[in-house]
Design a protein around this motif. Structure first.
Motif, PDB file in Angstrom:
ATOM      1  N   VAL A  73       1.957  31.003  22.418  1.00 10.45           N
ATOM      2  CA  VAL A  73       3.295  31.496  22.098  1.00 10.45           C
ATOM      3  C   VAL A  73       3.418  31.498  20.574  1.00 10.45           C
ATOM      4  CG1 VAL A  73       5.774  31.148  22.373  1.00 10.45           C
ATOM      5  CG2 VAL A  73       4.209  30.493  24.222  1.00 10.45           C
ATOM      6  N   THR A  74       3.673  32.678  19.993  1.00 10.24           N
ATOM      7  CA  THR A  74       3.771  32.828  18.539  1.00 10.24           C
ATOM      8  C   THR A  74       5.116  33.433  18.181  1.00 10.24           C
ATOM      9  OG1 THR A  74       1.385  33.223  18.409  1.00 10.24           O
ATOM     10  CG2 THR A  74       2.691  33.885  16.502  1.00 10.24           C
ATOM     11  N   PHE A  75       5.775  32.867  17.154  1.00 10.62           N
ATOM     12  CA  PHE A  75       7.015  33.431  16.643  1.00 10.62           C
ATOM     13  C   PHE A  75       6.661  34.370  15.499  1.00 10.62           C
ATOM     14  CE2 PHE A  75      10.495  33.457  13.545  1.00 10.62           C
ATOM     15  CZ  PHE A  75      11.499  33.972  14.340  1.00 10.62           C
ATOM     16  N   VAL A  76       7.075  35.626  15.621  1.00 10.27           N
ATOM     17  CA  VAL A  76       6.852  36.625  14.571  1.00 10.27           C
ATOM     18  C   VAL A  76       8.215  36.990  13.999  1.00 10.27           C
ATOM     19  CG1 VAL A  76       5.932  38.915  14.040  1.00 10.27           C
ATOM     20  CG2 VAL A  76       4.817  37.482  15.783  1.00 10.27           C
ATOM     21  N   ALA A  77       8.426  36.669  12.719  1.00 13.68           N
ATOM     22  CA  ALA A  77       9.714  36.945  12.081  1.00 13.68           C
ATOM     23  C   ALA A  77       9.925  38.442  11.938  1.00 13.68           C
ATOM     24  CB  ALA A  77       9.764  36.282  10.708  1.00 13.68           C
ATOM     25  N   ALA A  78      11.198  38.844  11.978  1.00  9.41           N
ATOM     26  CA  ALA A  78      11.547  40.243  11.764  1.00  9.41           C
ATOM     27  C   ALA A  78      11.059  40.674  10.385  1.00  9.41           C
ATOM     28  CB  ALA A  78      13.056  40.424  11.881  1.00  9.41           C
ATOM     29  N   VAL A  79      10.825  41.956  10.201  1.00 11.98           N
ATOM     30  CA  VAL A  79      10.313  42.489   8.933  1.00 11.98           C
ATOM     31  C   VAL A  79      11.217  42.034   7.784  1.00 11.98           C
ATOM     32  CG1 VAL A  79       9.819  44.597   7.650  1.00 11.98           C
ATOM     33  CG2 VAL A  79       9.298  44.474  10.076  1.00 11.98           C
ATOM     34  N   GLY A  80      10.595  41.455   6.771  1.00 12.54           N
ATOM     35  CA  GLY A  80      11.331  41.019   5.591  1.00 12.54           C
ATOM     36  C   GLY A  80      12.001  39.667   5.734  1.00 12.54           C
ATOM     37  N   ALA A  81      11.922  39.044   6.918  1.00 11.28           N
ATOM     38  CA  ALA A  81      12.614  37.771   7.138  1.00 11.28           C
ATOM     39  C   ALA A  81      11.743  36.561   6.857  1.00 11.28           C
ATOM     40  CB  ALA A  81      13.126  37.698   8.575  1.00 11.28           C
ATOM     41  N   PRO A 141       4.524  30.460  13.187  1.00  9.79           N
ATOM     42  CA  PRO A 141       4.501  29.276  14.053  1.00  9.79           C
ATOM     43  C   PRO A 141       3.916  29.628  15.418  1.00  9.79           C
ATOM     44  CG  PRO A 141       6.655  29.560  13.014  1.00  9.79           C
ATOM     45  CD  PRO A 141       5.867  30.805  12.745  1.00  9.79           C
ATOM     46  N   THR A 142       2.984  28.806  15.890  1.00  7.97           N
ATOM     47  CA  THR A 142       2.283  29.057  17.148  1.00  7.97           C
ATOM     48  C   THR A 142       2.118  27.759  17.917  1.00  7.97           C
ATOM     49  OG1 THR A 142       1.048  30.873  16.145  1.00  7.97           O
ATOM     50  CG2 THR A 142       0.126  29.939  18.149  1.00  7.97           C
ATOM     51  N   THR A 143       2.184  27.855  19.245  1.00  6.44           N
ATOM     52  CA  THR A 143       1.918  26.705  20.113  1.00  6.44           C
ATOM     53  C   THR A 143       1.291  27.209  21.399  1.00  6.44           C
ATOM     54  OG1 THR A 143       2.881  24.673  21.014  1.00  6.44           O
ATOM     55  CG2 THR A 143       4.182  26.698  21.268  1.00  6.44           C
ATOM     56  N   ARG A 144       0.947  26.292  22.285  1.00  2.00           N
ATOM     57  CA  ARG A 144       0.406  26.637  23.601  1.00  2.00           C
ATOM     58  C   ARG A 144       1.291  26.029  24.676  1.00  2.00           C
ATOM     59  NH1 ARG A 144      -4.090  29.163  24.246  1.00  2.00           N
ATOM     60  NH2 ARG A 144      -5.755  29.191  22.743  1.00  2.00           N
ATOM     61  N   ARG A 184       7.384  24.278  23.241  1.00  2.00           N
ATOM     62  CA  ARG A 184       8.400  23.933  22.251  1.00  2.00           C
ATOM     63  C   ARG A 184       7.827  24.361  20.905  1.00  2.00           C
ATOM     64  NH1 ARG A 184      12.763  20.748  22.026  1.00  2.00           N
ATOM     65  NH2 ARG A 184      12.386  19.983  24.124  1.00  2.00           N
ATOM     66  N   LEU A 185       8.639  25.082  20.137  1.00  2.00           N
ATOM     67  CA  LEU A 185       8.163  25.667  18.882  1.00  2.00           C
ATOM     68  C   LEU A 185       9.227  25.508  17.811  1.00  2.00           C
ATOM     69  CD1 LEU A 185       5.752  27.391  17.841  1.00  2.00           C
ATOM     70  CD2 LEU A 185       7.007  29.401  18.576  1.00  2.00           C
ATOM     71  N   THR A 186       8.810  25.059  16.638  1.00  2.00           N
ATOM     72  CA  THR A 186       9.719  24.952  15.499  1.00  2.00           C
ATOM     73  C   THR A 186       9.590  26.225  14.676  1.00  2.00           C
ATOM     74  OG1 THR A 186       9.483  22.555  15.464  1.00  2.00           O
ATOM     75  CG2 THR A 186      10.321  23.583  13.461  1.00  2.00           C
ATOM     76  N   ILE A 187      10.737  26.878  14.448  1.00  2.00           N
ATOM     77  CA  ILE A 187      10.753  28.139  13.703  1.00  2.00           C
ATOM     78  C   ILE A 187      11.719  28.018  12.526  1.00  2.00           C
ATOM     79  CG2 ILE A 187      10.156  29.452  15.773  1.00  2.00           C
ATOM     80  CD1 ILE A 187      13.087  30.350  15.931  1.00  2.00           C
ATOM     81  N   PRO A 188      11.626  28.903  11.536  1.00  2.00           N
ATOM     82  CA  PRO A 188      12.562  28.853  10.408  1.00  2.00           C
ATOM     83  C   PRO A 188      13.996  29.124  10.884  1.00  2.00           C
ATOM     84  CG  PRO A 188      10.694  30.293   9.922  1.00  2.00           C
ATOM     85  CD  PRO A 188      10.620  29.953  11.379  1.00  2.00           C
ATOM     86  N   ALA A 189      14.940  28.265  10.494  1.00  2.00           N
ATOM     87  CA  ALA A 189      16.344  28.449  10.874  1.00  2.00           C
ATOM     88  C   ALA A 189      16.872  29.738  10.263  1.00  2.00           C
ATOM     89  CB  ALA A 189      17.178  27.265  10.404  1.00  2.00           C
ATOM     90  N   GLY A 190      17.749  30.409  10.997  1.00  2.00           N
ATOM     91  CA  GLY A 190      18.386  31.614  10.482  1.00  2.00           C
ATOM     92  C   GLY A 190      17.485  32.832  10.417  1.00  2.00           C
ATOM     93  N   THR A 191      16.345  32.788  11.104  1.00  2.00           N
ATOM     94  CA  THR A 191      15.390  33.896  11.061  1.00  2.00           C
ATOM     95  C   THR A 191      15.257  34.534  12.441  1.00  2.00           C
ATOM     96  OG1 THR A 191      14.130  32.758   9.338  1.00  2.00           O
ATOM     97  CG2 THR A 191      13.015  34.555  10.479  1.00  2.00           C
ATOM     98  N   ALA A 192      15.614  35.800  12.542  1.00  2.00           N
ATOM     99  CA  ALA A 192      15.438  36.540  13.792  1.00  2.00           C
ATOM    100  C   ALA A 192      13.989  36.998  13.891  1.00  2.00           C
ATOM    101  CB  ALA A 192      16.374  37.738  13.829  1.00  2.00           C
TER     102      ALA A 192
END
Length: 86
Positions: free
Chosen positions: A30-38, A46-49, A57-65
């Protein structure tokens, strides 16, 4: 812009990945890919299995779509949109 020094810098997203038949999908990436420019330049995505019960459970940057990209051998990759989390 100027960031509020009291604002959180990270958010946690958690869930369960299930296959087409509704069964939990273990060992999926499971990988979080931030929106373009974010995403800040040079930052790693951020990636996990998932565990044996398909949970992650994944920690991502707050306020980032962005979107979650789920991959596993012998399964088609899936993407799910994620709104900015505080």
């Amino acid at each position: 812009g100027v960031r509020d020094p009291g604002a959180p810098v990270a958010a946690t997203i958690a869930g369960t990945v299930r296959g087409e038949e509704g069964r939990p999908l273990a060992d999926a990436t499971v990988t979080f890919v931030a929106a373009v420019g974010a995403s800040p330049a040079g930052s790693d995505a951020p990636t996990t299995r998932t565990d044996a019960t398909g949970r992650f459970r994944l920690t991502i940057p707050a306020g980032t779509a962005g979107r979650l990209v789920v991959r596993r051998a012998r399964f088609a990759a899936r993407e799910v949109a994620v709104a900015a989390l505080a």
